[in-house]
Design an enzyme around this catalytic site. Structure first.
Site, PDB file in Angstrom:
ATOM      1  N   MET A 150      27.068 -52.124  -4.902  1.00 51.45           N
ATOM      2  CA  MET A 150      27.273 -51.135  -3.832  1.00 51.45           C
ATOM      3  C   MET A 150      26.527 -49.850  -4.181  1.00 51.45           C
ATOM      4  O   MET A 150      26.820 -48.781  -3.642  1.00 51.45           O
ATOM      5  CB  MET A 150      28.759 -50.866  -3.638  1.00 51.45           C
ATOM      6  CG  MET A 150      29.522 -52.146  -3.255  1.00 51.45           C
ATOM      7  SD  MET A 150      31.027 -51.847  -2.338  1.00 51.45           S
ATOM      8  CE  MET A 150      31.944 -50.897  -3.512  1.00 51.45           C
ATOM      9  N   HIS A 190      25.531 -51.828 -14.117  1.00 57.09           N
ATOM     10  CA  HIS A 190      24.656 -52.579 -13.195  1.00 57.09           C
ATOM     11  C   HIS A 190      23.351 -52.972 -13.876  1.00 57.09           C
ATOM     12  O   HIS A 190      22.829 -54.062 -13.673  1.00 57.09           O
ATOM     13  CB  HIS A 190      24.304 -51.722 -11.972  1.00 57.09           C
ATOM     14  CG  HIS A 190      25.483 -51.285 -11.159  1.00 57.09           C
ATOM     15  ND1 HIS A 190      25.893 -49.974 -11.094  1.00 57.09           N
ATOM     16  CD2 HIS A 190      26.312 -51.977 -10.372  1.00 57.09           C
ATOM     17  CE1 HIS A 190      26.942 -49.885 -10.296  1.00 57.09           C
ATOM     18  NE2 HIS A 190      27.222 -51.084  -9.844  1.00 57.09           N
ATOM     19  N   GLY A 199      30.019 -58.072 -13.127  1.00 58.16           N
ATOM     20  CA  GLY A 199      30.592 -57.412 -14.295  1.00 58.16           C
ATOM     21  C   GLY A 199      32.046 -57.828 -14.486  1.00 58.16           C
ATOM     22  O   GLY A 199      32.812 -57.929 -13.515  1.00 58.16           O
ATOM     23  N   HIS A 217      24.856 -47.546 -12.458  1.00 61.62           N
ATOM     24  CA  HIS A 217      25.073 -47.046 -13.811  1.00 61.62           C
ATOM     25  C   HIS A 217      24.676 -48.150 -14.775  1.00 61.62           C
ATOM     26  O   HIS A 217      24.246 -49.229 -14.346  1.00 61.62           O
ATOM     27  CB  HIS A 217      26.523 -46.588 -14.008  1.00 61.62           C
ATOM     28  CG  HIS A 217      27.532 -47.622 -13.610  1.00 61.62           C
ATOM     29  ND1 HIS A 217      27.738 -48.778 -14.322  1.00 61.62           N
ATOM     30  CD2 HIS A 217      28.365 -47.694 -12.547  1.00 61.62           C
ATOM     31  CE1 HIS A 217      28.665 -49.496 -13.752  1.00 61.62           C
ATOM     32  NE2 HIS A 217      29.061 -48.878 -12.650  1.00 61.62           N
ATOM     33  N   GLU A 218      24.867 -47.875 -16.058  1.00 61.51           N
ATOM     34  CA  GLU A 218      24.425 -48.832 -17.082  1.00 61.51           C
ATOM     35  C   GLU A 218      25.023 -50.217 -16.910  1.00 61.51           C
ATOM     36  O   GLU A 218      24.397 -51.215 -17.276  1.00 61.51           O
ATOM     37  CB  GLU A 218      24.824 -48.303 -18.460  1.00 61.51           C
ATOM     38  CG  GLU A 218      23.651 -47.924 -19.322  1.00 61.51           C
ATOM     39  CD  GLU A 218      24.147 -47.305 -20.595  1.00 61.51           C
ATOM     40  OE1 GLU A 218      24.478 -48.063 -21.512  1.00 61.51           O
ATOM     41  OE2 GLU A 218      24.244 -46.063 -20.638  1.00 61.51           O
ATOM     42  N   GLN A 257      35.419 -54.319   2.783  1.00 56.26           N
ATOM     43  CA  GLN A 257      36.270 -54.413   1.599  1.00 56.26           C
ATOM     44  C   GLN A 257      37.018 -53.116   1.282  1.00 56.26           C
ATOM     45  O   GLN A 257      37.667 -53.012   0.258  1.00 56.26           O
ATOM     46  CB  GLN A 257      35.474 -54.910   0.393  1.00 56.26           C
ATOM     47  CG  GLN A 257      34.467 -53.930  -0.171  1.00 56.26           C
ATOM     48  CD  GLN A 257      33.575 -54.603  -1.210  1.00 56.26           C
ATOM     49  OE1 GLN A 257      32.724 -55.426  -0.881  1.00 56.26           O
ATOM     50  NE2 GLN A 257      33.762 -54.264  -2.479  1.00 56.26           N
ATOM     51  N   ARG A 275      32.855 -44.799  -9.785  1.00 58.75           N
ATOM     52  CA  ARG A 275      33.927 -43.889  -9.375  1.00 58.75           C
ATOM     53  C   ARG A 275      34.314 -42.880 -10.465  1.00 58.75           C
ATOM     54  O   ARG A 275      35.105 -41.978 -10.194  1.00 58.75           O
ATOM     55  CB  ARG A 275      35.154 -44.680  -8.937  1.00 58.75           C
ATOM     56  CG  ARG A 275      34.967 -45.399  -7.593  1.00 58.75           C
ATOM     57  CD  ARG A 275      36.266 -46.032  -7.127  1.00 58.75           C
ATOM     58  NE  ARG A 275      36.188 -46.545  -5.772  1.00 58.75           N
ATOM     59  CZ  ARG A 275      36.008 -47.829  -5.470  1.00 58.75           C
ATOM     60  NH1 ARG A 275      35.858 -48.723  -6.418  1.00 58.75           N
ATOM     61  NH2 ARG A 275      35.967 -48.215  -4.199  1.00 58.75           N
ATOM     62  N   LYS A 322      32.372 -48.032 -17.746  1.00 60.89           N
ATOM     63  CA  LYS A 322      31.451 -47.374 -16.797  1.00 60.89           C
ATOM     64  C   LYS A 322      31.819 -47.794 -15.384  1.00 60.89           C
ATOM     65  O   LYS A 322      32.098 -48.965 -15.124  1.00 60.89           O
ATOM     66  CB  LYS A 322      30.019 -47.795 -17.080  1.00 60.89           C
ATOM     67  CG  LYS A 322      29.567 -47.386 -18.458  1.00 60.89           C
ATOM     68  CD  LYS A 322      28.315 -46.552 -18.396  1.00 60.89           C
ATOM     69  CE  LYS A 322      27.915 -46.176 -19.811  1.00 60.89           C
ATOM     70  NZ  LYS A 322      26.912 -45.145 -19.876  1.00 60.89           N
ATOM     71  N   SER A 323      31.814 -46.820 -14.480  1.00 61.02           N
ATOM     72  CA  SER A 323      32.151 -47.102 -13.085  1.00 61.02           C
ATOM     73  C   SER A 323      31.527 -46.026 -12.207  1.00 61.02           C
ATOM     74  O   SER A 323      31.465 -44.861 -12.590  1.00 61.02           O
ATOM     75  CB  SER A 323      33.675 -47.068 -12.909  1.00 61.02           C
ATOM     76  OG  SER A 323      34.012 -46.947 -11.550  1.00 61.02           O
TER      77      SER A 323
HETATM   78  O1  PAF Z   1      31.464 -55.257  -7.154  1.00 61.55           O
HETATM   79  C1  PAF Z   1      30.896 -54.751  -6.154  1.00 61.55           C
HETATM   80  O2  PAF Z   1      30.125 -53.785  -6.255  1.00 61.55           O
HETATM   81  C2  PAF Z   1      31.174 -55.338  -4.779  1.00 61.55           C
HETATM   82  O3  PAF Z   1      32.495 -55.780  -4.680  1.00 61.55           O
HETATM   83  C3  PAF Z   1      30.187 -56.456  -4.367  1.00 61.55           C
HETATM   84  C4  PAF Z   1      30.300 -57.648  -5.313  1.00 61.55           C
HETATM   85  C5  PAF Z   1      28.788 -55.920  -4.376  1.00 61.55           C
HETATM   86  C6  PAF Z   1      30.519 -56.943  -2.952  1.00 61.55           C
HETATM   87  O4  PAF Z   1      30.394 -55.931  -2.016  1.00 61.55           O
END
Ligand code: PAF
Length: 281
Positions: free
Chosen positions: A30, A37, A147, A34-35, A61, A187, A184-185
């Protein structure tokens, strides 16, 4: 790195890549990278010829009172980081491209979504499953990388590909942490300055649980209550849940054995943080 904004163009690229015999690794995100990803990208590069990342803040979601509108976004920075990490194609559709018409179908995740974050965020995993079905159909990857910070999502996705027969290997990737252990997040930016130090309590409570288990403790309730006591004593956070289940089928168990997931969610002023640990007993 090529940026692709429409489904049609993405599908044409995929068709060509497959004709050329390339294997595809997919990193759905989304954004606000960050690290964590970037580690997913690194793993994808090891396993596949071509890495496709999607950036899409999926409205399905988010609950009505959640942070869809204020979810952090910075596409220019994301483009730069994705490019540097070695992403070949960045799929970046708008909401109206992904949901051209209102969805007539609703997918409901049963069982797996009734515990942990699912019970606090009704409908969340239904939305995750719906968007992943779309993304998997568009990208048709050989591998998809997720992750372990969201272990419940890994459990849901693993069962999604199994039960709907997607020929995709789901690759779980270990959580990437700050030096002091905070997972790491995207948020984490919502943490107030004075809360940042306390935010490690969740990780520390997981370490405490690990220590208890190593010392022979197997009683689920005892471990959960020790973790809660620790969090309450060492931070201003309120606890959403601290729970222990089997992994990946997320079934309750009284006495710990086999592969178990210890997971927690805590709330600070503007943010809810999650973390977990799997441990084979
Ligand atoms: O983990 C996420 O960032 C989201 O839930 C995903 C897997 C991209 C689905 O929108």
């Amino acid at each position: 790195m090529e940026i692709i904004k429409t489904i049609k163009e993405m599908q044409q690229k995929i068709e060509q890549l497959k004709k050329d015999g390339q294997t595809i690794g997919f990193v759905p995100t989304m954004g606000y990278l960050h690290e964590g990803h970037l580690t997913l990208v690194e793993e994808a590069r090891k396993k596949a010829d071509i890495v496709i990342m999607s950036i899409f803040v999926n409205p399905l979601q988010f609950g009505p009172n959640e942070d869809f509108d204020r979810y952090p976004r910075d596409i220019e920075r994301d483009e730069r980081l994705a490019n540097q990490a070695g992403v070949n194609f960045l799929f970046y559709p708008e909401v109206r491209e992904m949901y051209k018409t209102e969805m007539s179908f609703h997918i409901t995740v049963k069982g797996l979504a009734d515990v942990l974050c699912g019970s606090n965020r009704p409908g969340h995993f239904d939305g995750v499953a719906a968007v992943l079905i779309k993304l998997f159909n568009i990208v048709q990857p050989h591998f998809a990388f997720f992750g372990m910070k969201d272990a419940q999502q890994v459990a849901v996705v693993t069962s999604l590909v199994e039960q709907f027969n997607f020929p995709i290997e789901i690759v779980p990737v270990p959580t990437v942490r700050e030096e002091d252990g905070l997972a790491k997040s995207s948020r984490n930016v919502y943490l107030l300055e004075e809360e940042r130090k306390d935010a490690t309590v969740l990780f520390q409570s997981l370490q405490l649980a690990k220590g208890l288990i190593k010392a022979g403790e197997k009683n689920r309730e005892k471990i959960q209550s020790e973790m809660k006591r620790y969090i309450n004593q060492h931070s201003s956070a309120s606890i959403d849940y601290v729970e222990i289940y089997t992994f990946p089928d997320l079934k309750p168990l009284q006495s710990l054995s086999g592969l178990v997931l210890i997971a927690g969610a805590i709330r600070f002023t503007n943010v809810r943080l999650i973390d977990n640990m799997t441990i084979d007993i």
